[in-house]
Scaffold this motif. Structure first.
Motif, PDB file in Angstrom:
ATOM      1  N   PHE A 186      15.119  11.660   0.766  1.00 54.27           N
ATOM      2  CA  PHE A 186      15.362  10.752   1.888  1.00 54.27           C
ATOM      3  C   PHE A 186      14.097  10.536   2.720  1.00 54.27           C
ATOM      4  N   TYR A 187      13.302  11.566   2.872  1.00 51.58           N
ATOM      5  CA  TYR A 187      12.046  11.441   3.611  1.00 51.58           C
ATOM      6  C   TYR A 187      11.119  10.450   2.912  1.00 51.58           C
ATOM      7  N   ASP A 188      11.012  10.560   1.583  1.00 51.39           N
ATOM      8  CA  ASP A 188      10.154   9.644   0.828  1.00 51.39           C
ATOM      9  C   ASP A 188      10.654   8.198   0.939  1.00 51.39           C
ATOM     10  N   ILE A 189      11.964   8.004   0.894  1.00 53.23           N
ATOM     11  CA  ILE A 189      12.532   6.660   1.030  1.00 53.23           C
ATOM     12  C   ILE A 189      12.214   6.095   2.402  1.00 53.23           C
ATOM     13  N   ALA A 190      12.409   6.883   3.445  1.00 52.10           N
ATOM     14  CA  ALA A 190      12.127   6.430   4.807  1.00 52.10           C
ATOM     15  C   ALA A 190      10.637   6.137   4.991  1.00 52.10           C
ATOM     16  N   LYS A 191       9.791   6.963   4.423  1.00 54.75           N
ATOM     17  CA  LYS A 191       8.347   6.770   4.535  1.00 54.75           C
ATOM     18  C   LYS A 191       7.921   5.467   3.862  1.00 54.75           C
ATOM     19  N   LYS A 192       8.464   5.187   2.677  1.00 51.55           N
ATOM     20  CA  LYS A 192       8.126   3.950   1.972  1.00 51.55           C
ATOM     21  C   LYS A 192       8.651   2.729   2.727  1.00 51.55           C
TER      22      LYS A 192
ATOM     23  N   GLN B  13       9.001   2.514   5.979  1.00 51.62           N
ATOM     24  CA  GLN B  13       8.096   2.358   7.122  1.00 51.62           C
ATOM     25  C   GLN B  13       6.777   1.724   6.690  1.00 51.62           C
ATOM     26  N   GLU B  14       6.256   2.122   5.541  1.00 49.71           N
ATOM     27  CA  GLU B  14       5.025   1.534   5.026  1.00 49.71           C
ATOM     28  C   GLU B  14       5.216   0.042   4.748  1.00 49.71           C
ATOM     29  N   ASP B  15       6.391  -0.340   4.222  1.00 53.21           N
ATOM     30  CA  ASP B  15       6.685  -1.756   3.980  1.00 53.21           C
ATOM     31  C   ASP B  15       6.697  -2.547   5.282  1.00 53.21           C
ATOM     32  N   VAL B  16       7.302  -1.978   6.311  1.00 53.60           N
ATOM     33  CA  VAL B  16       7.349  -2.648   7.620  1.00 53.60           C
ATOM     34  C   VAL B  16       5.934  -2.824   8.168  1.00 53.60           C
ATOM     35  N   GLU B  17       5.120  -1.785   8.067  1.00 53.24           N
ATOM     36  CA  GLU B  17       3.747  -1.859   8.556  1.00 53.24           C
ATOM     37  C   GLU B  17       2.931  -2.869   7.765  1.00 53.24           C
ATOM     38  N   ARG B  18       3.113  -2.892   6.447  1.00 52.61           N
ATOM     39  CA  ARG B  18       2.385  -3.831   5.594  1.00 52.61           C
ATOM     40  C   ARG B  18       2.783  -5.267   5.931  1.00 52.61           C
ATOM     41  N   GLU B  19       4.073  -5.487   6.175  1.00 49.50           N
ATOM     42  CA  GLU B  19       4.550  -6.823   6.549  1.00 49.50           C
ATOM     43  C   GLU B  19       3.950  -7.258   7.885  1.00 49.50           C
ATOM     44  N   ALA B  20       3.859  -6.337   8.833  1.00 54.47           N
ATOM     45  CA  ALA B  20       3.310  -6.664  10.153  1.00 54.47           C
ATOM     46  C   ALA B  20       1.829  -7.041  10.070  1.00 54.47           C
TER      47      ALA B  20
END
Length: 107
Positions: free
Chosen positions: A20-26, A28-35
């Motif tokens: 679950f931590y890895d899923i949440a981290k990925k 978050q990375e997608d959100v940051e990349r989109e921003a």
């Protein structure tokens, strides 16, 4: 009589937490990349960063659709990131409609 009892591995809770931590981290990375993307995308960035397909696939299957959001600036066609993301959410097909005999979430 044969009896079997299933017991989780000793480290099961930690493994589930790590997953679950890895899923949440990925996510978050997608959100940051989109921003980090500019508000107006050209078709190359749209293909690579949003759809993860070749420009040729994007041209053939998405960009020719009349309902796909675009704006013409001079001689260029650009794609507003927010409207594209909204369009994608509105056009996701649920697998139950596509393959009712299979149960595997969103395609």
């Amino acid at each position: 009589m044969f009896e079997a009892k299933l017991q989780p591995e000793a480290d099961f809770n930690n493994k589930v937490y790590d997953i679950f931590y890895d899923i949440a981290k990925k996510a978050q990375e997608d959100v940051e990349r989109e921003a980090e993307l500019p508000y107006l995308l050209d078709r190359t960035k749209l293909a690579e960063y949003v759809f993860n397909v070749s420009v040729q696939s994007l041209d053939a299957h998405i960009l020719k659709r009349e309902d796909f959001p675009k704006i013409h600036v001079g001689g260029r066609t650009l794609y507003p990131k927010d409207l594209v993301m909204s369009w994608i959410r509105d056009h996701v097909e649920i697998s139950e409609k596509t393959a009712p005999e299979r149960r595997f979430g969103v395609i």
